[in-house]
Design a protein around this motif. Structure first.
Motif, PDB file in Angstrom:
ATOM      1  N   SER A 107      41.979  35.942  37.639  1.00 23.66           N
ATOM      2  CA  SER A 107      43.389  36.113  37.985  1.00 23.66           C
ATOM      3  C   SER A 107      43.571  36.652  39.394  1.00 23.66           C
ATOM      4  N   VAL A 108      42.763  37.628  39.790  1.00 20.25           N
ATOM      5  CA  VAL A 108      42.921  38.191  41.127  1.00 20.25           C
ATOM      6  C   VAL A 108      42.498  37.176  42.198  1.00 20.25           C
ATOM      7  N   LEU A 109      41.469  36.362  41.899  1.00 18.98           N
ATOM      8  CA  LEU A 109      41.082  35.302  42.836  1.00 18.98           C
ATOM      9  C   LEU A 109      42.180  34.259  42.951  1.00 18.98           C
ATOM     10  N   HIS A 110      42.782  33.932  41.821  1.00 17.36           N
ATOM     11  CA  HIS A 110      43.878  32.967  41.815  1.00 17.36           C
ATOM     12  C   HIS A 110      45.039  33.478  42.661  1.00 17.36           C
ATOM     13  N   ASN A 111      45.373  34.760  42.528  1.00 21.77           N
ATOM     14  CA  ASN A 111      46.464  35.327  43.317  1.00 21.77           C
ATOM     15  C   ASN A 111      46.133  35.333  44.803  1.00 21.77           C
ATOM     16  N   ALA A 112      44.889  35.656  45.134  1.00 22.74           N
ATOM     17  CA  ALA A 112      44.487  35.676  46.536  1.00 22.74           C
ATOM     18  C   ALA A 112      44.539  34.282  47.154  1.00 22.74           C
TER      19      ALA A 112
END
Length: 421
Positions: A107-112
């Protein structure tokens, strides 16, 4: 095809190479099949003649399959060209259940990676640089760690959608599916660079026939990716124009007689060169050939230096030396020119320079253990970010997980209300 085999396909300007191999438990790469044919219909990473590219891929595929005694269905494909762009971004995510899970990391990679890019571009690679949990920074793997807020710094590489679609179409017309698309500079890095070099800071330059791929690592993470549309073919073109020779003849004498050490050449040595238009072959001093080659290589190295200086303060090479303590590593087919290390060290103000070639190989080692095969060997080793880079499928998966969790929590609340009333 055997499930433990990986297939790399590198569609270059001078050659198309398909490798079949497997990763062994001891970090070795076992090469079991190789197909290589001269490239036709490709220029500087872009398809110019679809039929010619398809024919060449099929020829390389047939040879590799026969050698490995297997059938190939999926390939990892390299992408290069001046259309490559890169940017460093970051994203945050509220950690579920106060402990970082693989879902949180996805999720954090997707947001970045959820930045707006031009309509003609697509996301090619998402490469994590480092993570942070709350106030703790510099985390390489946050899985299982406790905290409230997760942050990820990432390196994003984008490419021209139309150019890549043409490559994909050529591959699919050969009856193959693409498992992974990778920037060729990232692939070469996986084949060439050590973790110590990345931590100290290093620049990898892959000089092919049509392009030069530049990958800069600082503090263990990829910080800059770019491609220059000048490379080994520029040297060949200079030879052809200067001495009025056909391209194929100019390429042959570059390979057989070229070097960057004029003082090591016998001033009386002469070489034969085929002329254009059916004219008689003629001879010239080898030193004249070396002068042409040295001038063009110096220009190519200056272009690399200018690109690196953009990352610092203009022409501040001292600052660059500190960032790149491990120096410059040069690979690719055009890196095999004798004397390149000495000329490069002079250009880069005495920074360390070495020629990189794939190591940790077994099987068909003699066929691929040269700088010319760095990209295709790296395709057997590199793995992209774990989350899907296809926005629709990634979003659908994330929505499904979130909906499931909301439904579960809603059910708990309903049950509590029933018990109270």
């Amino acid at each position: 095809m055997e499930s433990n085999y990986t297939v790399g396909l590198d569609i270059g300007s001078s050659k198309i190479v398909l490798l079949i191999g497997e990763q062994m438990a001891n970090n070795m790469t076992n090469i079991v099949g190789r197909g290589e044919v001269p490239a036709k219909g490709v220029d500087k990473g872009s398809v110019t003649d679809l039929d010619s590219v398809v024919t060449a891929i099929k020829s390389a595929l047939t040879v590799a399959e026969e050698m490995a005694n297997c059938k190939v269905s999926w390939v990892n494909l390299s992408v290069s060209g001046a259309h490559i762009e890169s940017i460093n971004e970051s994203g945050t995510w509220a950690i579920e259940d106060k402990e970082v899970s693989s879902y949180d990391m996805d999720s954090v990679l997707h947001n970045a990676a959820s930045i707006k890019i031009r309509d003609d571009q697509r996301l090619l690679d998402v490469i994590p640089q480092q993570y942070a949990i709350d106030s703790q920074e510099g985390i390489s793997n946050p899985l299982g760690l406790a905290g409230v807020k997760l942050k990820a710094d990432v390196h994003l590489i984008t490419c021209h959608n139309g150019f890549v679609k043409n490559l994909e179409k050529a591959v699919e017309l050969c009856g193959l599916s693409i498992e992974q698309l990778t920037f060729s500079g990232v692939a070469s890095s996986a084949a060439i660079l050590s973790e110590d070099e990345k931590k100290l800071g290093v620049c990898l330059v892959d000089i092919g026939s049509g392009t030069m791929d530049i990958s800069v690592y600082v503090a263990g993470a990829l910080r800059h990716s770019s491609v220059l549309a000048y490379a080994g073919n520029s040297v060949t073109n200079d030879i052809a124009i200067t001495f009025s020779s056909p391209q194929n003849s100019a390429e042959k004498i570059k390979i057989n007689y070229g070097c960057l050490q004029r003082e090591s050449i016998d001033p009386d040595e002469r070489i034969e060169l085929i002329s254009v238009g059916g004219r008689d072959a003629r001879t010239l001093q080898r030193q004249m050939l070396v002068d042409v080659i040295e001038a063009r290589y110096s220009e190519l190295l200056d272009l690399i230096k200018q690109e690196l200086c953009k990352l610092g303060n203009g022409s501040d090479m001292e600052g660059l030396k500190q960032q790149l303590a491990a120096g410059i590593v040069i690979t690719g087919g055009a890196a095999q020119m004798i004397g390149l290390v000495e000329v490069a060290e002079k250009t880069f103000d005495n920074m360390q320079v070495r020629i990189g070639k794939p190591d940790n190989l077994q099987g068909l080692v003699d066929d691929v253990a040269t700088p010319a095969y760095s990209t295709v060997v790296g395709l057997l080793r590199v793995k992209s970010a774990s989350f899907s880079k296809n926005d629709e499928s990634a979003d659908a998966s994330r929505f499904s997980v979130i909906l499931s969790r909301i439904t579960s929590r809603f059910s708990v609340i309903i049950n509590r209300i029933k018990k109270e009333y």
